[in-house]
Design an enzyme around this catalytic site. Structure first.
Site, PDB file in Angstrom:
ATOM      1  N   SER B 320      -9.326  54.038  49.428  1.00 13.02           N
ATOM      2  CA  SER B 320      -8.665  53.899  48.463  1.00 13.02           C
ATOM      3  C   SER B 320      -9.220  52.230  47.430  1.00 13.02           C
ATOM      4  CB  SER B 320      -7.773  53.259  49.100  1.00 13.02           C
ATOM      5  OG  SER B 320      -6.954  54.040  49.362  1.00 13.02           O
ATOM      6  N   HIS B 363       6.523  55.291  49.446  1.00 15.54           N
ATOM      7  CA  HIS B 363       6.590  54.300  48.428  1.00 15.54           C
ATOM      8  C   HIS B 363       7.525  54.503  47.894  1.00 15.54           C
ATOM      9  CE1 HIS B 363       2.321  54.361  49.673  1.00 15.54           C
ATOM     10  NE2 HIS B 363       2.985  52.758  50.004  1.00 15.54           N
ATOM     11  N   CYS B 376      -0.832  53.414  47.108  1.00 11.34           N
ATOM     12  CA  CYS B 376      -0.369  54.971  47.113  1.00 11.34           C
ATOM     13  C   CYS B 376      -0.648  56.308  46.668  1.00 11.34           C
ATOM     14  CB  CYS B 376       0.877  54.730  46.835  1.00 11.34           C
ATOM     15  SG  CYS B 376       2.380  56.397  46.367  1.00 11.34           S
TER      16      CYS B 376
END
Lengths: 392, 631
Positions: B320, B363, B376
């Protein structure tokens, strides 16, 4: 030669000589740096001390070379006496206390501002000019002993006296060689010359034996390995340097022997440093460049009109060639150790400048008397046998 | 003789004599040439031998190698004396008495010593035992009179006081190989010399090595030195000062605590490397002092590859931490803006497959800043599809990925930035849209190095300047004169407008300081850290769970953990990338980054007494992380 053809070919340098000289100077700069850096740090605290000075002289020398090239060589014929007189004066000034600089028991330099001048180098060029002038003037009368030999012998004696007091045996021997070979080329009687050589041999032998240090050098020359701790010191290390170098050398900057030449590896024994670091390849290039220089220089002498031009070109070329030969012969123990620089390569401003000025003069002669178009380059065999028959 | 009667004849005669002179000189040159060939080729070997064995000998004097220090002068590599016990066979008499005594003192076998002496030249010292300790040395010295012919040789030996702490940067030395000797790159070296083989020791070899000197000695018939005639002292090598800060380096090493991974900390507005730790590490002294076959095998067979500098060699999926690049591509390409909202239901159906978000219950609706803060996946799947893989790759390259950073430490991996052309080139297959989804969240074929990510974080932190990393601050001569310095250089600007970069910065701020940020555990008002977690899957999620449940060798299938951060938010000083191989979730790395930043910023502006803050720094007191889970 018709004036027109001559004009057409004018304005051209003998590029081969120029390339040879620049090549030698380039290798010289590299080797001066390599050979002197360790010592320069020790003495002056800067590894480039000698290199920078040599570079400065090389650049100044280039300016001289390219300027002198445009001065008609006939000027020297007119000025032969003044030039000789000035050189004798400079040489004489060395003997005046306070002017000469004494280095290691010999007074060979005089200090002018930041640089040291070595009058012996100037003297060499002056003698060449004077001999060319004198031989041309005497021409066919050279065969007479009183005309051809005596005056020059007298000159030799005068200069010999001046060198004796410095003392600088090497430079004097070099001058005797130059005078002798120019007398030969100038048409002196072979019998006279032969007698002179015999006499010179005797005097030389006497001189050698009279000074203890020279006697030792002869002993060291004949048996270097047994005198290794004494006078054979330099020469054995020089031989070891060549041996270590082998084919391709140990690489520039990596030589060992240079660290221990006494006193200075960047002048008289630079050739052995070159032999160690660049090996047979580098040494071959240097010998080749000198040979090229001599060959082209003598070719210029051959095609120049008889008299002053030819003798001047001949004198300049042979003096450089001879000195190179002598120096290389000394470092390889073919001749006893003698203080002589290797032209263009050894460290030394006076020598470098005078040699480059000499090349400038040579280039001017080449420029004034260009090879006739289509003419073959002089070929040894053809000249020796064919021309001789023609004369006979 | 010719009769000279006229000028013409004289002229011709001169011409001929010039020719004779030419011949004479040609002969002289010929003789010279032959002489040189004789000396250099036929006599070469003999003369060379003479120069080595002669009564007048030249001995090489090795220079002391320059030292390597951190930015504050702490020594990372220097030289220690090494004592070798040698024996001169000719002087060792009576041998029957000496050898057994020597064997017992050195705790060696007498036969072994005899084997070493063998038929060696009688006057040359033979190495009996190298690098003996001071205790053995003391014993031998004390009984010297009973041991004629035994000599102690002292040589400088490279020593790394910090052992493994800086091993991957400083590198190591070892003996020069035959190939290296022949290559000509090491002109002054001879067999047995040590040269830099890795790291700064290798890259700065020419500065560190110094120049050899020599000594001319006179030897007697027995080969013993009688007199030193002349000495040219060796020139010591130059000292190299790194940009490293050993406080941070040691801290980082302690924080990783042997887990495989890497920490890179850079000065945000210069690219100077403050710390670079690769873990596990190795002791570089082993390479100098010599190691056994067993030790070597252990080093190269260790599954965690201690010799590898994970900060620059390895390529790892960034997870991420890559999302800032996807966000940048979306914003700059106009596919999204600060208000674009996507809904995350915990998964995204694409084709006949579901791509899951790490938060499988979703989310809800998010815009880009929160999507970064909460990491997310679904948001970035959608952005990725909008932008396309080639655009993502373009921005990734614009952020310094997929290329070496130019650290100059050798073997730096460029990583991989996949795009359509790449796949065609490497696999000769077309690109599948599904792969774009993986790439958008830093999975798939994406590979980055911790150094690249640290510099990327620094670029975000400093407002968009991507710096070339600097590892060496300066080189100083032994006298302390600065020989060379290295100044910061901006490699490029991040391909993002000021406003868009600010959105990304807000996202990274939120990840640490927001109420729902993935790294809120390390939130600290005084440090003002912005950061981003990353969790890179090693195997597919389903497979991972299966492996983790079923296999004993679980660790291999754990996710890689990342955290990149910079601080403070304004007037950014430091950027950090923490990477732990199979470290689990990215949050595992966040406290480590926080501690590095704290150590650095506290050092910059000491908050009163330094000791007061010390107890809080131990990892055990940290917020809840899965540190303990690993054990």
């Amino acid at each position: 030669m018709p004036e027109k053809t001559a004009k057409k070919n004018q304005g051209a340098f003998d590029k081969v000589i120029l390339v040879a000289v620049l090549g030698l100077i380039g290798m010289g700069l590299v080797m001066v740096y390599s050979a002197s850096s360790a010592m320069a740090v020790k003495i002056y605290g800067s590894d480039t001390y000698f290199f920078k000075r040599q570079l400065f002289f090389a650049l100044t020398g280039l300016v001289f070379l390219f300027s002198v090239r445009y001065i008609p060589y006939r000027v020297y014929q007119v000025l032969a006496y003044p030039i000789l007189g000035l050189s004798v004066l400079l040489l004489g000034l060395l003997l005046v206390p306070g002017i000469g600089v004494n280095v290691g028991g010999a007074t060979r330099w005089m200090r002018v501002g930041p640089i040291n001048i070595q009058p012996a180098e100037i003297m060499r060029l002056a003698i060449i000019i004077y001999m060319a002038y004198s031989l041309t003037k005497k021409g066919e009368k050279m065969k007479d002993f009183s005309v051809g030999i005596v005056p020059h012998l007298f000159l030799m004696g005068l200069i010999g006296g001046l060198f004796y007091f410095q003392p600088d045996f090497g430079s004097f021997a070099m001058l005797v060689f130059v005078i002798g070979i120019m007398l030969f080329a100038g048409g002196a009687h072979i019998g006279h010359l032969g007698g002179l050589v015999a006499l010179a041999g005797l005097v030389g032998f006497k001189l050698l034996m009279s000074e203890g240090y020279r006697r030792n050098r002869i002993a060291a020359f004949l048996n270097p390995w047994e005198n290794q701790m004494g006078d054979g010191y330099q020469i054995t290390h020089s031989l070891m340097a060549f041996g270590t170098g082998g084919y391709s050398g140990v690489g520039v900057g990596n030589g060992y022997q240079k660290l221990f030449y006494l006193p200075e590896p960047h002048t008289d024994f630079i050739f052995s440093v070159l032999g160690e670091e660049m090996g047979l390849i580098g040494v071959g290039i240097v010998v080749g460049l000198f040979a090229l220089l001599v060959w082209r220089g003598l070719a210029i002498a051959q095609r120049a009109p008889a008299g002053f031009a030819r003798l001047l070109a001949f004198g300049i070329t042979t003096s450089i060639g001879l000195q190179a030969c002598l120096n290389m012969a000394v470092t390889t123990n073919l001749l006893p150790t003698k203080g002589l620089a290797l032209p263009f390569i050894s460290y030394g401003g006076s020598s470098l400048l005078i040699n480059m000025i000499s090349i400038g003069i040579l280039e001017n002669i080449a420029y004034a008397h260009p090879a006739s178009p289509g003419a073959r380059a002089p070929f040894f065999g053809r000249l020796v046998f064919w021309k001789r028959r023609a004369v006979a | 003789m010719y009769d000279i009667t006229s000028r013409e004849v004289w002229t011709e005669w001169c011409r001929q004599r010039v020719t004779y002179a030419m011949l004479l000189i040609a002969v002289a040159f010929g003789v010279l040439g032959l002489r040189l060939v004789y000396l250099q080729v036929f006599q070469g070997e003999r003369l060379h031998q003479l120069s080595e064995n002669n009564a007048i000998r030249l001995e090489s004097l090795d220079p002391t190698r320059g030292r390597i220090m951190d930015s504050r002068g702490e020594i990372l590599a220097d030289n220690r004396p090494r004592f070798d016990i040698c024996l001169i066979p000719r002087d060792a008499k009576p041998r029957d008495a000496i050898l057994p005594l020597l064997a017992s003192l050195l705790e060696m076998d007498q036969a072994e010593i005899e084997k070493k002496i063998g038929k060696a030249a009688s006057f040359k010292p033979v190495l009996i035992k190298g690098d003996v300790g001071r205790d053995v040395l003391g014993i031998v010295e004390a009984r010297r009179y009973e041991l004629p012919g035994v000599v102690v040789r002292v040589k400088p030996q490279r020593h790394f006081p910090g052992q493994g702490t800086t091993a991957h940067i400083v590198g190591y030395l070892s003996e020069i190989s035959l190939d290296e000797l022949r290559s000509g790159s090491y002109p002054n070296r001879k067999p047995g010399d040590f040269i830099g083989k890795y790291g700064v020791e290798k890259e700065f070899e020419s500065y560190l090595a110094g120049r050899h000197g020599g000594r001319q000695v006179e030897a007697d018939a027995r080969g013993r030195t009688v007199r030193i005639m002349d000495t040219v002292p060796p020139k010591p090598g130059a000292n190299v000062f790194l940009t490293l800060d050993m406080r941070l380096q040691k801290k980082a090493e302690a924080l990783l605590d042997g887990r495989p991974g890497a920490i890179v900390a850079v000065e945000a507005d210069t690219g100077r490397i403050l710390a670079m730790v690769s873990s596990p590490t190795y002791d570089p002294n082993l390479f100098v002092d010599g190691m056994t076959q067993k030790q070597w095998n252990e080093l190269i067979r260790d599954p965690d590859h201690p010799l590898e500098n994970k900060a620059i060699h390895g390529g790892y999926a960034p997870g991420s931490t890559f999302k800032m690049i996807t966000a940048m591509a979306g914003l700059e390409e106009g596919k999204i803006d600060s208000h674009t909202e996507y809904n995350c239901s915990g998964r995204l159906k694409f084709g006949d497959r579901y791509f899951r978000c790490w938060r499988h219950w979703g989310h809800g609706t998010l815009e880009v800043t929160e999507a970064i803060a909460q990491s997310c996946d679904v948001f970035f799947y959608k952005v990725g599809l909008e932008v396309g893989v080639d655009k993502i790759a373009e921005y990734a390259r614009g952020c310094g990925l997929g290329q070496v950073t130019g650290l100059g430490l050798g073997n730096e991996s460029p990583g991989v930035v996949p795009d359509k052309a790449w796949k065609r080139r490497v696999y000769n297959k077309p690109w599948y849209q599904g792969e774009t989804l993986s790439v958008a969240i830093g999975q798939g074929a994406n590979l980055t190095t911790p150094l690249q990510m640290a510099l990327f974080a620094a670029a975000i932190g400093n407002g968009g300047s991507l710096y070339s990393p600097i590892m060496v601050d300066r080189v100083e001569s032994p006298e302390g004169d600065v020989i060379q310095t290295f100044s910061p250089a901006v490699r490029r600007k991040l391909p993002a407008s000021k406003a868009n970069l600010e959105l990304i910065r807000d996202g990274m701020w939120g990840a640490v300081n927001g109420s729902r940020g993935t790294a809120r555990g390390i939130c600290s008002e005084s440090l003002a850290i912005s950061g981003k977690t990353g969790t890179a899957q090693v195997v597919g999620r389903k497979d991972r769970d299966k492996f983790l449940n079923e296999l004993t060798d679980k660790i291999k299938y754990q996710d890689h953990a990342w955290f990149i951060a910079y601080a403070p938010r304004e007037d950014c000083k430091i950027a950090v990338a923490v990477f732990i191989k199979h470290g689990g979730h990215g949050t595992a790395c966040a406290p480590l980054a926080r501690d590095i930043i704290k150590e650095y910023l506290d050092g910059k502006n000491p908050p009163g007494a330094k000791d007061a803050s010390a107890p809080a720094e131990t990892p055990e007191n940290l917020d809840e992380t899965d540190l303990q889970d690993r054990e």
